[in-house]
Design a protein around this motif. Sequence first.
Motif, PDB file in Angstrom:
ATOM      1  N   ARG A 197       0.739  -1.263   0.036  1.00 47.46           N
ATOM      2  CA  ARG A 197      -0.118   0.043   0.088  1.00 47.46           C
ATOM      3  C   ARG A 197       0.721   1.357   0.037  1.00 47.46           C
ATOM      4  N   GLY A 198       2.177   1.240   0.349  1.00 46.29           N
ATOM      5  CA  GLY A 198       3.010   2.347   0.384  1.00 46.29           C
ATOM      6  C   GLY A 198       4.263   2.346  -0.553  1.00 46.29           C
ATOM      7  N   THR A 199       4.964   3.288  -0.410  1.00 44.35           N
ATOM      8  CA  THR A 199       6.393   3.280  -0.934  1.00 44.35           C
ATOM      9  C   THR A 199       7.508   3.158   0.117  1.00 44.35           C
ATOM     10  N   ILE A 200       8.444   2.383  -0.442  1.00 48.68           N
ATOM     11  CA  ILE A 200       9.563   1.812   0.498  1.00 48.68           C
ATOM     12  C   ILE A 200      10.823   2.138  -0.099  1.00 48.68           C
ATOM     13  N   LEU A 201      11.790   2.751   0.772  1.00 42.89           N
ATOM     14  CA  LEU A 201      13.047   2.886   0.453  1.00 42.89           C
ATOM     15  C   LEU A 201      13.952   2.305   1.496  1.00 42.89           C
ATOM     16  N   VAL A 202      14.508   1.277   1.128  1.00 46.38           N
ATOM     17  CA  VAL A 202      15.476   0.610   2.272  1.00 46.38           C
ATOM     18  C   VAL A 202      16.947   0.384   2.041  1.00 46.38           C
ATOM     19  N   VAL A 203      17.643   0.369   2.837  1.00 45.31           N
ATOM     20  CA  VAL A 203      19.120   0.353   2.817  1.00 45.31           C
ATOM     21  C   VAL A 203      19.378  -1.264   3.624  1.00 45.31           C
ATOM     22  N   SER A 204      20.056  -1.984   2.992  1.00 45.21           N
ATOM     23  CA  SER A 204      20.358  -3.543   3.527  1.00 45.21           C
ATOM     24  C   SER A 204      21.497  -4.071   2.960  1.00 45.21           C
ATOM     25  N   HIS A 205      21.986  -4.881   3.661  1.00 46.07           N
ATOM     26  CA  HIS A 205      23.078  -5.787   3.132  1.00 46.07           C
ATOM     27  C   HIS A 205      22.578  -7.058   2.887  1.00 46.07           C
ATOM     28  N   ASP A 206      21.205  -7.464   2.941  1.00 47.62           N
ATOM     29  CA  ASP A 206      20.668  -8.751   2.732  1.00 47.62           C
ATOM     30  C   ASP A 206      20.190  -8.693   1.162  1.00 47.62           C
ATOM     31  N   LEU A 207      21.161  -9.066   0.408  1.00 50.59           N
ATOM     32  CA  LEU A 207      20.719  -9.037  -1.305  1.00 50.59           C
ATOM     33  C   LEU A 207      19.582  -9.962  -1.592  1.00 50.59           C
ATOM     34  N   THR A 208      19.492 -10.941  -0.923  1.00 55.15           N
ATOM     35  CA  THR A 208      18.427 -11.787  -1.280  1.00 55.15           C
ATOM     36  C   THR A 208      17.178 -11.294  -0.895  1.00 55.15           C
ATOM     37  N   MET A 209      16.929 -10.562   0.153  1.00 57.95           N
ATOM     38  CA  MET A 209      15.790 -10.011   0.502  1.00 57.95           C
ATOM     39  C   MET A 209      15.593  -8.654  -0.305  1.00 57.95           C
ATOM     40  N   LEU A 210      16.555  -7.915  -0.665  1.00 56.61           N
ATOM     41  CA  LEU A 210      16.217  -6.936  -1.629  1.00 56.61           C
ATOM     42  C   LEU A 210      15.680  -7.338  -3.018  1.00 56.61           C
ATOM     43  N   SER A 211      16.300  -8.352  -3.317  1.00 51.99           N
ATOM     44  CA  SER A 211      15.835  -9.018  -4.649  1.00 51.99           C
ATOM     45  C   SER A 211      14.470  -9.618  -4.736  1.00 51.99           C
ATOM     46  N   HIS A 212      14.061  -9.842  -3.803  1.00 49.38           N
ATOM     47  CA  HIS A 212      12.533 -10.261  -3.557  1.00 49.38           C
ATOM     48  C   HIS A 212      11.541  -8.971  -3.308  1.00 49.38           C
ATOM     49  N   LEU A 213      11.910  -8.348  -2.546  1.00 48.75           N
ATOM     50  CA  LEU A 213      11.170  -7.338  -1.894  1.00 48.75           C
ATOM     51  C   LEU A 213      11.184  -5.723  -3.063  1.00 48.75           C
ATOM     52  N   CYS A 214      12.204  -5.549  -3.571  1.00 50.54           N
ATOM     53  CA  CYS A 214      12.315  -4.380  -4.204  1.00 50.54           C
ATOM     54  C   CYS A 214      12.220  -4.433  -5.918  1.00 50.54           C
ATOM     55  N   ASP A 215      11.543  -3.292  -6.276  1.00 47.14           N
ATOM     56  CA  ASP A 215      11.344  -3.078  -7.839  1.00 47.14           C
ATOM     57  C   ASP A 215      12.715  -2.859  -8.508  1.00 47.14           C
ATOM     58  N   ARG A 216      13.382  -1.829  -7.692  1.00 47.38           N
ATOM     59  CA  ARG A 216      14.523  -1.151  -8.542  1.00 47.38           C
ATOM     60  C   ARG A 216      15.522  -1.268  -7.109  1.00 47.38           C
ATOM     61  N   VAL A 217      16.853  -1.197  -7.517  1.00 46.22           N
ATOM     62  CA  VAL A 217      17.822  -1.010  -6.585  1.00 46.22           C
ATOM     63  C   VAL A 217      18.908  -0.130  -7.059  1.00 46.22           C
ATOM     64  N   VAL A 218      19.198   0.865  -6.113  1.00 50.57           N
ATOM     65  CA  VAL A 218      20.242   2.000  -6.517  1.00 50.57           C
ATOM     66  C   VAL A 218      21.569   1.565  -5.782  1.00 50.57           C
ATOM     67  N   TRP A 219      22.513   1.423  -6.814  1.00 49.13           N
ATOM     68  CA  TRP A 219      24.096   0.987  -6.169  1.00 49.13           C
ATOM     69  C   TRP A 219      24.772   2.191  -5.879  1.00 49.13           C
TER      70      TRP A 219
END
Length: 254
Positions: A197-219
Amino acid sequence: MSSETVITCEHVGKAFQLYLHRNDQLKQTLFGRWRRFHHQHWVLRDVSFKVARGERVGIIGRNGAGKTTLLQIICGITKPTVGEVEVKGRVAPILALGSGFDHELTGRENALIGGAILGVKRKLIEERLPLVEAFADIGEFFYQPLKMYSTGMAARLAFAVCAYADADILIVDEALSVGDAAFQAKCDAFIQDFAKRGTILVVSHDLTMLSHLCDRVVWIEDGAVRDVGPSQDVVEDYRDAIEGRAKVAQAASA
């Protein structure tokens, strides 16, 4: 996901003033008009990207790359040295809120203040205090001064306050890893639900989580944007780069 942009970073740069001698900061205050007594350390350089409403964007990079500083700028905790940042909507900065807690006040009192800082009306905050208390799950410490809390307990309280702030944008720092497995599972479940329902901006070292949760990633690398794109693609390139550096370091030490 809407086409409306809710977070805009345009050519953002952040520099900190570093002083080499004890009295240089005083000299800068007194004589800074004529001479500079510090040198600038640029943590971020020319960072530009946009986040659309309903999008889930991750930020990755090595320690010291400037990720947390970027989040602090977006949250309004600090200002950029150069560039512009525009945020539309109510922001809930998970854990960044905890840095502003008053350690002489109780958890309950800090929850009231934290909710007010996030723009929630007093009556609504009071109505939700039992929910905040239950989510934090710190027992009687909810009624004790924050100076008696561990880092993990303060993080639980900060997350709980943000969870019931009716935010439009959730900003999560990698420090979310504090706490036991049960609390981390609770946080993960909340983030997954908020993503619907909302917008998410997340910093994490969990690359697997980011791959599944996020639409895009900023490196972010050395304070600059190295790549922006689909999460799985950017995460794979980042993982290859990290593994490549590790192999080079091993070869050099052999």
